[in-house]
Design an enzyme around this catalytic site. Structure first.
Site, PDB file in Angstrom:
ATOM      1  N   LYS A 210     -34.412  23.882 -17.677  1.00  0.00           N
ATOM      2  CA  LYS A 210     -33.542  25.055 -17.790  1.00  0.00           C
ATOM      3  C   LYS A 210     -32.583  25.155 -16.611  1.00  0.00           C
ATOM      4  CE  LYS A 210     -36.068  27.588 -21.211  1.00  0.00           C
ATOM      5  NZ  LYS A 210     -37.036  28.632 -21.555  1.00  0.00           N
ATOM      6  N   ARG A 250     -44.559  24.409 -21.675  1.00  0.00           N
ATOM      7  CA  ARG A 250     -43.780  23.925 -22.829  1.00  0.00           C
ATOM      8  C   ARG A 250     -42.686  23.010 -22.285  1.00  0.00           C
ATOM      9  NH1 ARG A 250     -39.175  25.305 -25.435  1.00  0.00           N
ATOM     10  NH2 ARG A 250     -39.158  25.140 -27.705  1.00  0.00           N
TER      11      ARG A 250
HETATM   12  N1  PMM Z   1     -37.608  28.333 -24.535  1.00  0.00           N
HETATM   13  C1  PMM Z   1     -36.867  27.852 -25.543  1.00  0.00           C
HETATM   14  C2  PMM Z   1     -37.349  27.870 -26.864  1.00  0.00           C
HETATM   15  N2  PMM Z   1     -38.566  28.354 -27.155  1.00  0.00           N
HETATM   16  N3  PMM Z   1     -40.586  29.337 -26.432  1.00  0.00           N
HETATM   17  C3  PMM Z   1     -41.349  29.841 -25.456  1.00  0.00           C
HETATM   18  N4  PMM Z   1     -42.562  30.342 -25.749  1.00  0.00           N
HETATM   19  N5  PMM Z   1     -40.928  29.854 -24.168  1.00  0.00           N
HETATM   20  C4  PMM Z   1     -39.709  29.375 -23.790  1.00  0.00           C
HETATM   21  O1  PMM Z   1     -39.375  29.431 -22.595  1.00  0.00           O
HETATM   22  C5  PMM Z   1     -38.860  28.844 -24.816  1.00  0.00           C
HETATM   23  C6  PMM Z   1     -39.345  28.844 -26.144  1.00  0.00           C
HETATM   24  C7  PMM Z   1     -35.518  27.292 -25.245  1.00  0.00           C
HETATM   25  O2  PMM Z   1     -35.628  25.949 -24.903  1.00  0.00           O
HETATM   26  P1  PMM Z   1     -35.404  24.724 -25.947  1.00  0.00           P
HETATM   27  O3  PMM Z   1     -34.034  24.889 -26.529  1.00  0.00           O
HETATM   28  O4  PMM Z   1     -35.552  23.488 -25.120  1.00  0.00           O
HETATM   29  O5  PMM Z   1     -36.473  24.754 -27.005  1.00  0.00           O
END
Ligand code: PMM
Length: 275
Positions: A210, A250
């Site tokens: 991020k 994650r």
């Molecule tokens: N960040 C993204 C998407 N889903 N879910 C949870 N639980 N926590 C997060 O920080 C989160 C998420 C955005 O990132 P991506 O586009 O790489 O999926």
């Protein structure tokens, strides 16, 4: 011995996610990547069909389900623990029917008024992330007087809402929503002071690649806007989050995170033996 922190591998079946968007043009390619995440060290694969990055447009519910269902089905059939990254109750239901065991809702139930009741009915684990608004509006809502206190209060309200709808509190995992309605400096206190907002719930940390990480790793010749350049910083956060007791991280790179959480686990075991 404490169980080690779990690794949740990210599988975005979307054309526009910020780091892995558009990587998987077919269900087969996405399934292969899910299996590769597990081979690399992921304990859970988080399948999403709608990007939540700043500025992203919403997708139609039918499109979201169409993108993720064959992937979830195939991974679950192969014995993979699958979570579904969705804000919609209907998608959550379809995903759980297809074999998903966990619902990961970045809106903590705020985006769909049916979600809490649905999760109670499905009897699965549920990640409630701190969230204030859909992508087009979230950057306008990134101000806090005291970010830890406000996130704690807003998450506690989500937990109360879920419990009222019949969700077993032990099924609820909390997530600080790093980068969601947060300026760079708001993310660090949430990481450093996990116990102050988690209310004893399991914690999921989603820091992977991020923007706020890019801001601290200033190096000459490095493109701060390239998410892959933030991988080593992500691994550092993984190790520190594991040390602080996070239930799961994650991540995009399951190998790096898998190695990091195993190192922390070995370190902690040695500490316990010494006592
Ligand atoms: N960040 C993204 C998407 N889903 N879910 C949870 N639980 N926590 C997060 O920080 C989160 C998420 C955005 O990132 P991506 O586009 O790489 O999926």
């Amino acid at each position: 011995m404490e169980p080690r922190t779990l690794v949740m591998g990210i599988l975005n079946v979307t054309p526009d996610s910020f780091s892995d968007g558009g990587l998987f043009p077919s269900a087969e390619a996405a399934i292969d990547h899910g299996l590769a995440l597990v081979a690399a060290g992921a304990d859970i694969v988080d399948v999403g069909g709608e990007s939540t990055r700043p500025g992203a447009e919403r997708v139609e519910p039918g499109v979201e389900i169409e993108r993720i269902l064959p992937v979830i089905e195939a991974l679950a059939d192969a014995g993979v623990t699958v979570s579904v990254d969705t804000m919609r109750a209907r998608t959550a239901r379809a995903a759980v029917d297809a074999g998903a065991r966990l619902v990961n809702d970045v809106s903590g139930g705020l985006a769909d008024s049916d979600m809490a009741r649905m999760v109670a009915e499905l009897e699965v684990d549920y990640v409630a992330m701190h969230w204030r608004a859909h992508a087009p509006r979230m950057d306008a809502l990134d101000r806090y007087d005291d970010v830890v206190a406000e996130v704690r209060a807003e998450l506690a309200a989500r937990v109360a809402h879920l419990a009222d709808a019949g969700v077993d509190p032990s099924r609820i995992v909390l997530d600080p929503g790093l980068g969601f309605a947060k300026v760079t400096d708001s993310n660090w206190p949430l990481l450093a002071r996990m116990a102050e907002w988690s209310g004893g719930h399991r914690v999921l940390v989603g820091a992977s690649r991020k923007r706020f990480l890019g801001a601290v790793i200033g190096r000459e010749g490095v493109d701060q806007a390239d998410p892959a350049e933030r991988e080593h910083a992500t691994t550092a956060v993984t190790a520190l989050a594991a040390q602080a007791g996070a239930w799961a991280v994650r991540v995009h790179d399951a190998r790096a995170a898998g190695d990091a959480v195993r190192v922390v686990s070995a370190w902690q075991s040695a500490e316990q033996t010494a006592r």
